[in-house]
Design an enzyme around this catalytic site. Sequence first.
Site, mmCIF file in Angstrom:
data_model
loop_
_atom_site.group_PDB
_atom_site.id
_atom_site.type_symbol
_atom_site.label_atom_id
_atom_site.label_comp_id
_atom_site.label_asym_id
_atom_site.label_seq_id
_atom_site.Cartn_x
_atom_site.Cartn_y
_atom_site.Cartn_z
ATOM 1 N N SER A 124 112.340 92.347 -44.337
ATOM 2 C CA SER A 124 111.270 93.213 -43.861
ATOM 3 C C SER A 124 111.852 94.436 -43.184
ATOM 4 O O SER A 124 112.938 94.367 -42.580
ATOM 5 C CB SER A 124 110.428 92.429 -42.857
ATOM 6 O OG SER A 124 109.563 93.294 -42.179
ATOM 7 N N TYR A 148 109.596 86.873 -34.902
ATOM 8 C CA TYR A 148 109.443 86.980 -36.362
ATOM 9 C C TYR A 148 110.573 87.825 -36.949
ATOM 10 O O TYR A 148 111.251 87.428 -37.893
ATOM 11 C CB TYR A 148 108.078 87.580 -36.731
ATOM 12 C CG TYR A 148 108.020 88.045 -38.175
ATOM 13 C CD1 TYR A 148 108.066 87.121 -39.219
ATOM 14 C CD2 TYR A 148 107.965 89.410 -38.491
ATOM 15 C CE1 TYR A 148 108.046 87.548 -40.548
ATOM 16 C CE2 TYR A 148 107.938 89.837 -39.809
ATOM 17 C CZ TYR A 148 107.981 88.905 -40.828
ATOM 18 O OH TYR A 148 107.975 89.324 -42.134
ATOM 19 N N LYS A 152 113.925 87.025 -39.609
ATOM 20 C CA LYS A 152 114.295 87.778 -40.822
ATOM 21 C C LYS A 152 115.754 88.215 -40.736
ATOM 22 O O LYS A 152 116.506 88.116 -41.703
ATOM 23 C CB LYS A 152 113.385 89.002 -40.984
ATOM 24 C CG LYS A 152 111.966 88.652 -41.348
ATOM 25 C CD LYS A 152 111.889 88.223 -42.803
ATOM 26 C CE LYS A 152 110.722 87.348 -43.101
ATOM 27 N NZ LYS A 152 110.762 86.659 -44.365
HETATM 28 P P1 NAD Z 1 101.749 84.995 -47.186
HETATM 29 O O1 NAD Z 1 101.503 84.257 -45.920
HETATM 30 O O2 NAD Z 1 100.596 85.501 -47.947
HETATM 31 O O3 NAD Z 1 102.650 84.115 -48.172
HETATM 32 C C1 NAD Z 1 103.641 83.252 -47.712
HETATM 33 C C2 NAD Z 1 103.399 81.906 -48.383
HETATM 34 O O4 NAD Z 1 104.414 80.993 -47.956
HETATM 35 C C3 NAD Z 1 102.048 81.290 -48.010
HETATM 36 O O5 NAD Z 1 101.363 81.005 -49.194
HETATM 37 C C4 NAD Z 1 102.410 80.029 -47.233
HETATM 38 O O6 NAD Z 1 101.503 78.976 -47.496
HETATM 39 C C5 NAD Z 1 103.805 79.730 -47.746
HETATM 40 N N1 NAD Z 1 104.682 79.000 -46.822
HETATM 41 C C6 NAD Z 1 104.994 79.333 -45.537
HETATM 42 N N2 NAD Z 1 105.883 78.454 -45.056
HETATM 43 C C7 NAD Z 1 106.140 77.552 -46.043
HETATM 44 C C8 NAD Z 1 106.972 76.418 -46.148
HETATM 45 N N3 NAD Z 1 107.704 75.977 -45.118
HETATM 46 N N4 NAD Z 1 106.992 75.735 -47.312
HETATM 47 C C9 NAD Z 1 106.237 76.143 -48.358
HETATM 48 N N5 NAD Z 1 105.429 77.208 -48.320
HETATM 49 C C10 NAD Z 1 105.382 77.909 -47.172
HETATM 50 O O7 NAD Z 1 102.750 86.179 -46.825
HETATM 51 P P2 NAD Z 1 103.226 87.414 -47.711
HETATM 52 O O8 NAD Z 1 102.611 88.633 -47.144
HETATM 53 O O9 NAD Z 1 103.064 87.104 -49.149
HETATM 54 O O10 NAD Z 1 104.755 87.438 -47.316
HETATM 55 C C11 NAD Z 1 105.768 86.855 -48.127
HETATM 56 C C12 NAD Z 1 107.110 87.077 -47.471
HETATM 57 O O11 NAD Z 1 107.302 88.465 -47.267
HETATM 58 C C13 NAD Z 1 107.247 86.427 -46.090
HETATM 59 O O12 NAD Z 1 108.558 85.936 -45.974
HETATM 60 C C14 NAD Z 1 107.032 87.591 -45.138
HETATM 61 O O13 NAD Z 1 107.701 87.399 -43.916
HETATM 62 C C15 NAD Z 1 107.636 88.756 -45.921
HETATM 63 N N6 NAD Z 1 107.085 90.067 -45.547
HETATM 64 C C16 NAD Z 1 105.745 90.311 -45.630
HETATM 65 C C17 NAD Z 1 105.234 91.553 -45.269
HETATM 66 C C18 NAD Z 1 103.758 91.845 -45.318
HETATM 67 O O14 NAD Z 1 103.305 92.829 -44.692
HETATM 68 N N7 NAD Z 1 102.950 91.105 -46.052
HETATM 69 C C19 NAD Z 1 106.090 92.554 -44.816
HETATM 70 C C20 NAD Z 1 107.459 92.288 -44.768
HETATM 71 C C21 NAD Z 1 107.941 91.035 -45.136
#
Ligand code: NAD
Length: 336
Positions: A124, A148, A152
């Site tokens: 991120s 958080y 990362k």
């Molecule tokens: P999201 O919450 O929609 O998707 C993450 C998925 O991971 C969810 O479906 C959740 O059920 C699953 N999950 C969490 N922990 C788990 C575990 N221990 N075992 C199995 N499944 C698990 O989030 P997103 O927005 O799709 O983000 C995906 C990744 O991208 C994450 O790592 C997040 O930190 C990173 N990220 C997101 C953003 C954003 O703004 N959306 C920005 C930067 C980084």
Amino acid sequence: MAILVTGGAGYIGSHTCVELLNNDYDIVVLDKLSNSKIDSVNRVKEITGKDFIFEQVDLLEKKKLEKIFTEQKIDAVVHFAGLKAVGESVEKPLVYYRNNVIGAIVLCEVMKNFGVKKLVASSSATVYGTAEQMPISEDTPLGVTNPYGRTKLMVEEILRDLYVSDNAWSIALLRYFNPAGAHESGLIGEDPNGIPTNLIPYITQVAIGKLKEVSIFGNDYPTKDGTGIRDYIHITDLAKGHLKALDKVIGSSGIEAYNLGTGKGYSVQEVIAAFEKASGKKIPYKMVNRRPGDIAVSYADPAKAKRELGWEAEKDFDEMCRDAWKWQRNKMNGFY
Ligand code: NAD
Ligand code: UDP
């Protein structure tokens, strides 16, 4: 060749699954559905007309993960599974360290044991902390301001150590800026639990009448209109970045971080104005104090991803707003 997609039912994961399937990859999706619904998996099948294996498994359940690697021929992993709410991470740091850091360790242990060393991992732009130099390139000093962000950064460092220990690993760390919008079909999109904390889902819920008004967190930043500037990237462009990164890790070894952003910044007021245009609705807002921990401006220098991955964002800001609005409307009509 099968790609394991952890967190594949989530926002970014589901859109990436669509692109992987459309590009003829076989995928296996793992998700514990803690922040997503099985509907998104079914929608991915509907959009692509393709089937795949879905395992409702927690990444921390090592035995179940090993079973997946035993039963499926996994060649590479795209790792999204994680918790992502900054505020919640301050309240529950142990939950975040366990899920995000131990989760990544368990995944890598199993990958190592099965000889699978190709990994694309979600990082991120939060790892840049309070960067002051814009645009932000990958060699900007790192620094994090909340648990958080620390998860990362820790995972990035763990993966670098892993590569040093064994140069056969091939890892891409993708540092996302602000993902937004939805698939053009309007069938999948961001589905936050409760009241959204991110600007764009908040705005779409105001536009649909679910929330009263947007609170603009600060209008005294040193920006053109005083409101915060961010680099919003269309979720489909972001998803496509994962395919380019996958090509890279499959064809080489090493570890590299890449910014996935557009290189352009929009202020909160510009975002609201663009959504008024996309939705044809007035979006009421009020000015409130700055949100603690927010920085004035953040946008990417995406040149490294263009140079080394051959990737750049293609969709424009208005298209992103239109797609986010289409998704919100579909959901409100009981579509989801
Ligand atoms: P999201 O919450 O929609 O998707 C993450 C998925 O991971 C969810 O479906 C959740 O059920 C699953 N999950 C969490 N922990 C788990 C575990 N221990 N075992 C199995 N499944 C698990 O989030 P997103 O927005 O799709 O983000 C995906 C990744 O991208 C994450 O790592 C997040 O930190 C990173 N990220 C997101 C953003 C954003 O703004 N959306 C920005 C930067 C980084
Ligand atoms: N923001 C806002 N009101 C909100 C949510 C966000 O004014 O209800 C602002 C926030 O201060 C930042 C921008 O919108 O300048 C993007 O915030 P978001 O939480 O979506 O992403 P961040 O960049 O903080 O991860």
